[in-house]
Design an enzyme around this catalytic site. Structure first.
Site, mmCIF file in Angstrom:
data_model
loop_
_atom_site.group_PDB
_atom_site.id
_atom_site.type_symbol
_atom_site.label_atom_id
_atom_site.label_comp_id
_atom_site.label_asym_id
_atom_site.label_seq_id
_atom_site.Cartn_x
_atom_site.Cartn_y
_atom_site.Cartn_z
ATOM 1 N N VAL A 189 1.261 4.375 1.362
ATOM 2 C CA VAL A 189 1.898 5.066 2.492
ATOM 3 C C VAL A 189 2.901 4.167 3.203
ATOM 4 C CG1 VAL A 189 1.549 6.175 4.713
ATOM 5 C CG2 VAL A 189 0.068 6.731 2.812
ATOM 6 N N CYS A 190 2.532 2.899 3.388
ATOM 7 C CA CYS A 190 3.467 1.993 4.069
ATOM 8 C C CYS A 190 4.775 1.927 3.309
ATOM 9 C CB CYS A 190 2.936 0.570 4.128
ATOM 10 S SG CYS A 190 1.277 0.474 4.706
ATOM 11 N N SER A 191 4.652 1.821 1.991
ATOM 12 C CA SER A 191 5.879 1.658 1.221
ATOM 13 C C SER A 191 6.759 2.875 1.368
ATOM 14 C CB SER A 191 5.568 1.437 -0.249
ATOM 15 O OG SER A 191 4.450 0.603 -0.386
ATOM 16 N N LEU A 238 8.387 2.709 4.849
ATOM 17 C CA LEU A 238 9.447 1.718 4.970
ATOM 18 C C LEU A 238 10.634 2.077 4.084
ATOM 19 C CD1 LEU A 238 7.369 -1.587 5.173
ATOM 20 C CD2 LEU A 238 8.362 -0.255 7.035
ATOM 21 N N SER A 242 0.860 -1.191 0.000
ATOM 22 C CA SER A 242 0.000 0.000 0.000
ATOM 23 C C SER A 242 0.890 1.233 0.000
ATOM 24 C CB SER A 242 -0.919 -0.012 1.216
ATOM 25 O OG SER A 242 -0.202 0.381 2.353
#
Lengths: 156, 172
Positions: free
Chosen positions: A44-46, A49, A42
């Site tokens: 934002v997560c990417s 991270l 997804s």
């Protein structure tokens, strides 16, 4: 409720690769940054991270190891991690689903995913800082770095 | 609200009026498409309000996502040592789609830089430390992606990839 500072961090034993498990207790004597996030792939997560992937040197200089954790499976993590060239483990909180996220008080029952939450755990396995971010917002690294600085300066 | 932890100083690359009441700092990555999108907006802002604003560019290369970002940042800094930071900065964004070591060398030649000095500086630890210092200062200030803007020290979160959202800061 998200676990707060001075709480012992619940131990876990989760797959980090298809054939290797990691326990929190493996990291005793080191500081650990636990980064819960809703889902692999997804947007934002990417971004979050990817940012931490570039910050690993600074985390390690502060004596801390980073662990990402979501309810995705070990095979999904493997593909995601290879695609994004991550240099830190992603833990699969997959079976029973979200059990660790629930213990840390940041499971989203509606979505069936972890919320976006950060924990800084000290060498003795005690939570020293925690932060629950709105799911759609990348919390950045400044809070983690400040928490690590405080831990390191407190001991000097 | 995130705040800029590294104050604007003489070592920064700046455009506009040094005495302006508004100081806009961008943390950017030369290979980030969103920064490429913001590039003409910044130029337009400076064209329209150059006397009322000081613009500062700092490096925030995400190297694993953008393999040419670090070498581009170093190339701009190396050109800066020959007084041509902004010329290089502009050309890099104009050639964003085709960034590579060869492209950057070609741009340096086009700017008629002293190529021997350029290739030394480009690989120097000193410039690497400068770019890494930008990155660390950005992280500590709450930069969570690029571009991130700070207006007079406070993170400017109203930018939504339109010129108007950037221009809004001149009216606040």
């Amino acid at each position: 409720m998200i676990l707060t500072p001075n709480t012992p961090a619940p131990d876990f034993n989760l797959y980090a690769t298809p054939d290797q498990r990691l326990k929190l207790s493996d990291f005793k004597g080191k500081k650990v940054i636990l980064s819960f996030y809703p889902a692999d792939w997804s947007p934002v997560c990417s971004d979050q991270l990817a940012l931490y992937n570039e910050t690993l040197n600074m985390f390690r200089k502060a004596g801390a190891e980073l662990l990402g954790i979501s309810v995705d499976s070990k095979w999904c993590h493997l593909a995601f991690s290879q695609d994004r060239k991550f240099h830190f483990p992603l833990l699969a909180d997959f079976e029973p689903k979200g059990a660790v996220a629930k213990q840390y008080g940041i499971y989203n029952n509606d979505g069936g995913e972890a919320h976006r939450a950060l924990f800084v755990i000290d060498e003795d396995g005690i939570i020293q800082w925690s932060y629950l971010s709105p799911d759609g917002i990348n919390p950045g690294a400044d809070g983690i770095l400040d928490a690590l600085d405080q831990l390191n300066n407190g001991k000097n | 609200m995130a705040h800029l932890k590294t104050a604007v100083s003489k070592g920064d690359h700046t455009l506009g009026n040094p005495k302006a009441a508004k100081v806009l700092v961008e943390y950017g990555d030369y290979q980030c498409p969103h920064c490429g999108l913001a590039f003409p907006f910044i130029n337009r802002l400076l064209d329209n309000y150059g006397d009322e604003i000081l613009f500062v560019f700092r490096n925030f290369p995400l190297q694993e996502s953008h393999p040419a970002a670090m070498m581009a940042a170093l190339a701009a800094e190396a050109a800066g040592l020959q007084g041509k930071f902004w010329e290089m900065h502009d050309m890099i964004f104009e050639h964003q789609a085709s960034l590579s070591a060869d492209t950057l060398l070609h741009l340096a030649e086009k700017l008629q830089l002293d190529m021997q000095k350029f290739s030394q500086d480009w690989r120097s630890q000193e410039l690497m430390s400068r770019v890494e210092g930008d990155f660390e200062g950005g992280l500590r200030s709450g930069v969570n992606g690029t571009p991130t803007f700070f207006l007079n020290g406070a993170r400017y979160d109203h930018y939504n990839e339109t010129y108007e959202s950037l221009e809004q800061m001149m009216r606040d």
